[in-house]
Design an enzyme around this catalytic site. Sequence first.
Site, PDB file in Angstrom:
ATOM      1  N   LYS A 281       0.840  -1.208   0.000  1.00 15.60           N
ATOM      2  CA  LYS A 281       0.000   0.000   0.000  1.00 15.60           C
ATOM      3  C   LYS A 281       0.871   1.253   0.000  1.00 15.60           C
ATOM      4  CE  LYS A 281      -2.069  -1.137   3.904  1.00 15.60           C
ATOM      5  NZ  LYS A 281      -1.401  -2.425   4.207  1.00 15.60           N
TER       6      LYS A 281
ATOM      7  N   ARG B 172     -10.118   0.243   8.331  1.00 21.25           N
ATOM      8  CA  ARG B 172      -9.647  -1.108   8.652  1.00 21.25           C
ATOM      9  C   ARG B 172     -10.686  -1.911   9.407  1.00 21.25           C
ATOM     10  NH1 ARG B 172      -3.836   0.143   8.664  1.00 21.25           N
ATOM     11  NH2 ARG B 172      -2.714  -1.770   9.006  1.00 21.25           N
TER      12      ARG B 172
ATOM     13  N   ARG C 220      11.716  -5.661   5.442  1.00 20.94           N
ATOM     14  CA  ARG C 220      11.499  -4.258   5.080  1.00 20.94           C
ATOM     15  C   ARG C 220      12.449  -3.314   5.827  1.00 20.94           C
ATOM     16  NH1 ARG C 220       5.623  -1.787   5.538  1.00 20.94           N
ATOM     17  NH2 ARG C 220       5.761  -2.692   7.620  1.00 20.94           N
TER      18      ARG C 220
ATOM     19  N   ARG D  18      -0.631  -9.036  13.307  1.00 25.49           N
ATOM     20  CA  ARG D  18      -1.181  -8.103  12.306  1.00 25.49           C
ATOM     21  C   ARG D  18      -1.942  -8.841  11.212  1.00 25.49           C
ATOM     22  NH1 ARG D  18       4.176  -5.226  10.862  1.00 25.49           N
ATOM     23  NH2 ARG D  18       3.031  -4.246   9.169  1.00 25.49           N
TER      24      ARG D  18
ATOM     25  N   ARG E  49      10.891  -1.153  11.357  1.00 25.03           N
ATOM     26  CA  ARG E  49       9.725  -0.826  12.176  1.00 25.03           C
ATOM     27  C   ARG E  49       9.606  -1.795  13.354  1.00 25.03           C
ATOM     28  NH1 ARG E  49       4.574   0.243   8.303  1.00 25.03           N
ATOM     29  NH2 ARG E  49       3.595  -1.102   9.856  1.00 25.03           N
TER      30      ARG E  49
HETATM   31  P1  AP5 Z   1       4.814  -1.604   1.918  1.00 28.48           P
HETATM   32  O1  AP5 Z   1       4.484  -0.804   0.720  1.00 28.48           O
HETATM   33  O2  AP5 Z   1       5.536  -0.951   3.017  1.00 28.48           O
HETATM   34  O3  AP5 Z   1       3.495  -2.362   2.433  1.00 28.48           O
HETATM   35  P2  AP5 Z   1       2.214  -1.836   3.190  1.00 28.48           P
HETATM   36  O4  AP5 Z   1       1.026  -2.463   2.555  1.00 28.48           O
HETATM   37  O5  AP5 Z   1       2.235  -0.347   3.290  1.00 28.48           O
HETATM   38  O6  AP5 Z   1       2.440  -2.545   4.581  1.00 28.48           O
HETATM   39  P3  AP5 Z   1       2.326  -1.972   6.075  1.00 28.48           P
HETATM   40  O7  AP5 Z   1       3.098  -2.892   6.947  1.00 28.48           O
HETATM   41  O8  AP5 Z   1       2.673  -0.530   6.121  1.00 28.48           O
HETATM   42  O9  AP5 Z   1       0.829  -2.178   6.318  1.00 28.48           O
HETATM   43  P4  AP5 Z   1       0.140  -2.162   7.662  1.00 28.48           P
HETATM   44  O10 AP5 Z   1      -1.259  -2.042   7.222  1.00 28.48           O
HETATM   45  O11 AP5 Z   1       0.454  -3.304   8.540  1.00 28.48           O
HETATM   46  O12 AP5 Z   1       0.816  -0.932   8.437  1.00 28.48           O
HETATM   47  P5  AP5 Z   1       0.341   0.556   8.711  1.00 28.48           P
HETATM   48  O13 AP5 Z   1       1.523   1.403   8.781  1.00 28.48           O
HETATM   49  O14 AP5 Z   1      -0.784   0.920   7.829  1.00 28.48           O
HETATM   50  O15 AP5 Z   1       5.646  -2.886   1.413  1.00 28.48           O
HETATM   51  C1  AP5 Z   1       6.077  -3.879   2.343  1.00 28.48           C
HETATM   52  C2  AP5 Z   1       7.449  -4.422   1.922  1.00 28.48           C
HETATM   53  O16 AP5 Z   1       7.315  -5.133   0.695  1.00 28.48           O
HETATM   54  C3  AP5 Z   1       8.502  -3.349   1.664  1.00 28.48           C
HETATM   55  O17 AP5 Z   1       9.734  -3.858   2.053  1.00 28.48           O
HETATM   56  C4  AP5 Z   1       8.441  -3.142   0.145  1.00 28.48           C
HETATM   57  O18 AP5 Z   1       9.674  -2.690  -0.390  1.00 28.48           O
HETATM   58  C5  AP5 Z   1       8.106  -4.539  -0.344  1.00 28.48           C
HETATM   59  N1  AP5 Z   1       7.266  -4.559  -1.541  1.00 28.48           N
HETATM   60  C6  AP5 Z   1       6.219  -3.730  -1.842  1.00 28.48           C
HETATM   61  N2  AP5 Z   1       5.657  -4.086  -3.015  1.00 28.48           N
HETATM   62  C7  AP5 Z   1       6.337  -5.189  -3.447  1.00 28.48           C
HETATM   63  C8  AP5 Z   1       6.222  -6.026  -4.603  1.00 28.48           C
HETATM   64  N3  AP5 Z   1       5.276  -5.799  -5.530  1.00 28.48           N
HETATM   65  N4  AP5 Z   1       7.088  -7.062  -4.702  1.00 28.48           N
HETATM   66  C9  AP5 Z   1       8.041  -7.287  -3.771  1.00 28.48           C
HETATM   67  N5  AP5 Z   1       8.202  -6.533  -2.657  1.00 28.48           N
HETATM   68  C10 AP5 Z   1       7.361  -5.490  -2.503  1.00 28.48           C
HETATM   69  O19 AP5 Z   1      -0.271   0.389  10.186  1.00 28.48           O
HETATM   70  C11 AP5 Z   1       0.588   0.060  11.253  1.00 28.48           C
HETATM   71  C12 AP5 Z   1      -0.221  -0.070  12.519  1.00 28.48           C
HETATM   72  O20 AP5 Z   1      -0.854   1.187  12.827  1.00 28.48           O
HETATM   73  C13 AP5 Z   1      -1.362  -1.083  12.488  1.00 28.48           C
HETATM   74  O21 AP5 Z   1      -0.921  -2.387  12.757  1.00 28.48           O
HETATM   75  C14 AP5 Z   1      -2.272  -0.527  13.586  1.00 28.48           C
HETATM   76  O22 AP5 Z   1      -1.754  -0.836  14.843  1.00 28.48           O
HETATM   77  C15 AP5 Z   1      -2.149   0.985  13.388  1.00 28.48           C
HETATM   78  N6  AP5 Z   1      -3.142   1.480  12.448  1.00 28.48           N
HETATM   79  C16 AP5 Z   1      -2.919   2.029  11.218  1.00 28.48           C
HETATM   80  N7  AP5 Z   1      -4.076   2.344  10.622  1.00 28.48           N
HETATM   81  C17 AP5 Z   1      -5.058   1.985  11.488  1.00 28.48           C
HETATM   82  C18 AP5 Z   1      -6.469   2.027  11.426  1.00 28.48           C
HETATM   83  N8  AP5 Z   1      -7.124   2.491  10.336  1.00 28.48           N
HETATM   84  N9  AP5 Z   1      -7.183   1.567  12.490  1.00 28.48           N
HETATM   85  C19 AP5 Z   1      -6.548   1.106  13.600  1.00 28.48           C
HETATM   86  N10 AP5 Z   1      -5.209   1.004  13.704  1.00 28.48           N
HETATM   87  C20 AP5 Z   1      -4.473   1.450  12.660  1.00 28.48           C
HETATM   88 MG    MG Z   2       2.421   1.022   4.863  1.00 25.98          MG
END
Ligand code: AP5
Ligand code: MG
Length: 216
Positions: free
Chosen positions: A13, A88, A127, A171, A160
């Site tokens: 994402k 979410r 990552r 997660r 992270r």
């Molecule tokens: P990346 O692009 O970083 O993936 P992502 O989908 O953004 O993954 P996140 O871990 O950020 O998602 P998340 O939903 O767990 O975390 P968030 O920060 O939103 O890519 C991942 C890796 O893969 C990288 O190394 C990249 O280089 C690689 N990659 C990407 N595309 C690729 C491809 N096509 N092929 C190969 N490799 C690839 O949330 C974190 C925390 O915050 C949550 O757990 C929760 O506690 C809280 N939170 C956030 N939003 C909410 C909400 N709405 N409600 C409640 N809690 C929330």
């Molecule tokens: Mg992300």
Amino acid sequence: MNLILFGAPGAGKGTQALELAKSYQIPHISTGDMFRQAMAKHTPMGEEAAKYINKGHLVPDDVTIGIVKERLSNSDCQNGFILDGFPRTIFQAESLEILLQELNKKLDYVIQIDVAQDALIQRLTGRRMCKRCGASYHIIHRPSKVEGICDECGSELYIRKDDNLESVQVRLETYLLQTKPLIEYYQKKGCLVTVDGNQDIKKVFADIQCKLGDKK
Ligand code: AP5
Ligand code: MG
Ligand code: ZN
């Protein structure tokens, strides 16, 4: 264009949102990034969020909805926005619908990035993130040119706190239980488009652009 990027943790994402934000000139709004910024500054909200995030649990809905409401009301969202990691839960999706009505905005697309479960674990545990601009790297799939340094802005990369295997498993379970039901929710609304996120980063981006183009 008002977009939601939807997918499991590690689906890509953040990676795709950065490119889309550049290409469409609209802000990238990541609730995860906003929480991490608050955590780094040790604000009361950041301290509260850290209790949940580091273990892989969701931050309570009222806190999350509050920050999104404030952010979407900002004038830079006038020509569109990309929500990443929100909503979410069904409750968050319903709250977003009300909020968009209040702001006189309409959701255009929910882009689901679909990735196989075993690839997600490998992506998250390898990552590296930029401290300043939020760019994501991967030790195998997307290494930075200089180890430990962001190609985009030259800042240091870090791991992270929630990218350890234990938190990643929580997660992914949380995603399956609380977030995945949103696929059906948005399918019924008729705004869901799905791309195959198992392909390389550039191909995924091209497919997203193609889907958005198709529907224009
Ligand atoms: P990346 O692009 O970083 O993936 P992502 O989908 O953004 O993954 P996140 O871990 O950020 O998602 P998340 O939903 O767990 O975390 P968030 O920060 O939103 O890519 C991942 C890796 O893969 C990288 O190394 C990249 O280089 C690689 N990659 C990407 N595309 C690729 C491809 N096509 N092929 C190969 N490799 C690839 O949330 C974190 C925390 O915050 C949550 O757990 C929760 O506690 C809280 N939170 C956030 N939003 C909410 C909400 N709405 N409600 C409640 N809690 C929330
Ligand atoms: Mg992300
Ligand atoms: Zn950077």
